[in-house]
Scaffold this motif. Sequence first.
Motif, mmCIF file in Angstrom:
data_model
loop_
_atom_site.group_PDB
_atom_site.id
_atom_site.type_symbol
_atom_site.label_atom_id
_atom_site.label_comp_id
_atom_site.label_asym_id
_atom_site.label_seq_id
_atom_site.Cartn_x
_atom_site.Cartn_y
_atom_site.Cartn_z
ATOM 1 N N ASP A 170 0.866 -1.149 0.105
ATOM 2 C CA ASP A 170 -0.029 -0.112 0.030
ATOM 3 C C ASP A 170 0.832 1.386 0.065
ATOM 4 O O ASP A 170 1.592 1.487 0.866
ATOM 5 C CB ASP A 170 -0.825 0.052 1.406
ATOM 6 C CG ASP A 170 -1.967 -0.932 1.014
ATOM 7 O OD1 ASP A 170 -2.648 -1.308 0.120
ATOM 8 O OD2 ASP A 170 -2.377 -1.780 2.270
ATOM 9 N N ILE A 171 0.690 1.876 -1.278
ATOM 10 C CA ILE A 171 1.656 3.160 -1.349
ATOM 11 C C ILE A 171 1.008 4.348 -0.738
ATOM 12 O O ILE A 171 -0.291 4.961 -1.289
ATOM 13 C CB ILE A 171 1.999 3.347 -2.634
ATOM 14 C CG1 ILE A 171 2.708 2.398 -3.204
ATOM 15 C CG2 ILE A 171 2.713 4.788 -2.906
ATOM 16 C CD1 ILE A 171 4.125 1.999 -2.633
ATOM 17 N N LYS A 172 1.273 4.982 0.330
ATOM 18 C CA LYS A 172 0.498 5.991 1.196
ATOM 19 C C LYS A 172 1.442 7.261 1.277
ATOM 20 O O LYS A 172 1.034 8.556 1.179
ATOM 21 C CB LYS A 172 -0.128 5.765 2.456
ATOM 22 C CG LYS A 172 -1.117 4.638 2.190
ATOM 23 C CD LYS A 172 -1.668 4.183 3.674
ATOM 24 C CE LYS A 172 -2.712 3.004 3.747
ATOM 25 N NZ LYS A 172 -3.052 2.601 5.087
ATOM 26 N N GLN A 173 2.711 6.923 1.537
ATOM 27 C CA GLN A 173 3.771 8.096 1.728
ATOM 28 C C GLN A 173 4.380 8.575 0.417
ATOM 29 O O GLN A 173 4.336 7.549 -0.602
ATOM 30 C CB GLN A 173 4.744 7.758 2.681
ATOM 31 C CG GLN A 173 4.307 7.158 3.908
ATOM 32 C CD GLN A 173 3.284 8.111 4.955
ATOM 33 O OE1 GLN A 173 3.591 9.595 4.747
ATOM 34 N NE2 GLN A 173 2.401 7.753 5.391
ATOM 35 N N THR A 174 4.977 9.532 0.425
ATOM 36 C CA THR A 174 5.664 9.859 -0.901
ATOM 37 C C THR A 174 6.839 9.063 -1.092
ATOM 38 O O THR A 174 7.161 8.835 -2.132
ATOM 39 C CB THR A 174 6.101 11.446 -0.809
ATOM 40 O OG1 THR A 174 6.859 11.701 0.302
ATOM 41 C CG2 THR A 174 4.933 12.373 -0.938
#
Length: 298
Positions: free
Chosen positions: A162-166
């Motif tokens: 899961d990509i949530k942060q930059t």
Amino acid sequence: MAVHGVVYSHKSKIIDNVEVVVYSFVKNENMTVLTPISSTLSDENGKFELQLENHSNYQIKCFKEGWKMENNAIILAKEAHGTQKIKINCQLKKADNYELLGELHQDKKDKFRIELFDAATNTVITLKDKVFDFKFQLDKQGGYILKVINEQDHILYMNRIDIKQTVSKTIIDLPSDQKKRFPIYPFTVNTSNINEEAHTELNLIVKRMKEKENIDIKIECHTDSRGDDDFNLKISQEQAKSIKNYLILQGVSSERIIIEGFGENFLLNECKNNVKCSNLKHLENRRVEYLFLVSSTR
């Protein structure tokens, strides 16, 4: 074929030091596959230039922290002439891009293919010949499936990211012992009956799978070329099922066991149909191999 252009903002201001990445672009009915093949940085005047071959189609993406490309440019290079110059301008707006940084921990220096699948767009980004480090540059958040695949096309690792942060980071511990072969052929000839001698190796597999809940196993059964092709394929599939059933009876979940029976389709030597070989040469092809696959989805 030369591709050149300028990177500028939605307010028409020049932007320097932007990474311009070129991907080979393959699209079929269900999937788009992107493979980064070249990159450069825009200069102080926002300009960039790249030399590309005409044998593929390409997509161009531009990346800089705090900026996002408005539209990805697609170049139909197969329709271009060898000396043709194509101008592509990259317009960026203020927005976040995202990076997935990864480390492969392995005992050797093997090369792997890393794939990141975006189910929302049916797009796969593929990185080739990675040994220790890798980086995916992304233009949106969301859930992705990350795979590590070896040179024999076996999936050694698969997990949802899961990509949530930059900037996101992941570390992948790859198994040191990849594909292994049963030291003793575990079946009575032309049957799916497991020999008593094979129980030692099978019980070692059971022990490891009970110790490591995050691994699956793939079992591959092969015959030699003697006998009927269809029979060899069928018996190898039945042999694979026998091993799976043995592991299940010892307490290994069926969901963790992948089986394949290939018959004589993957011979290790020249002993194919109508080729005269010694018994020892034929026996080189009669084998059972297995591979542990790492997965942290459970």
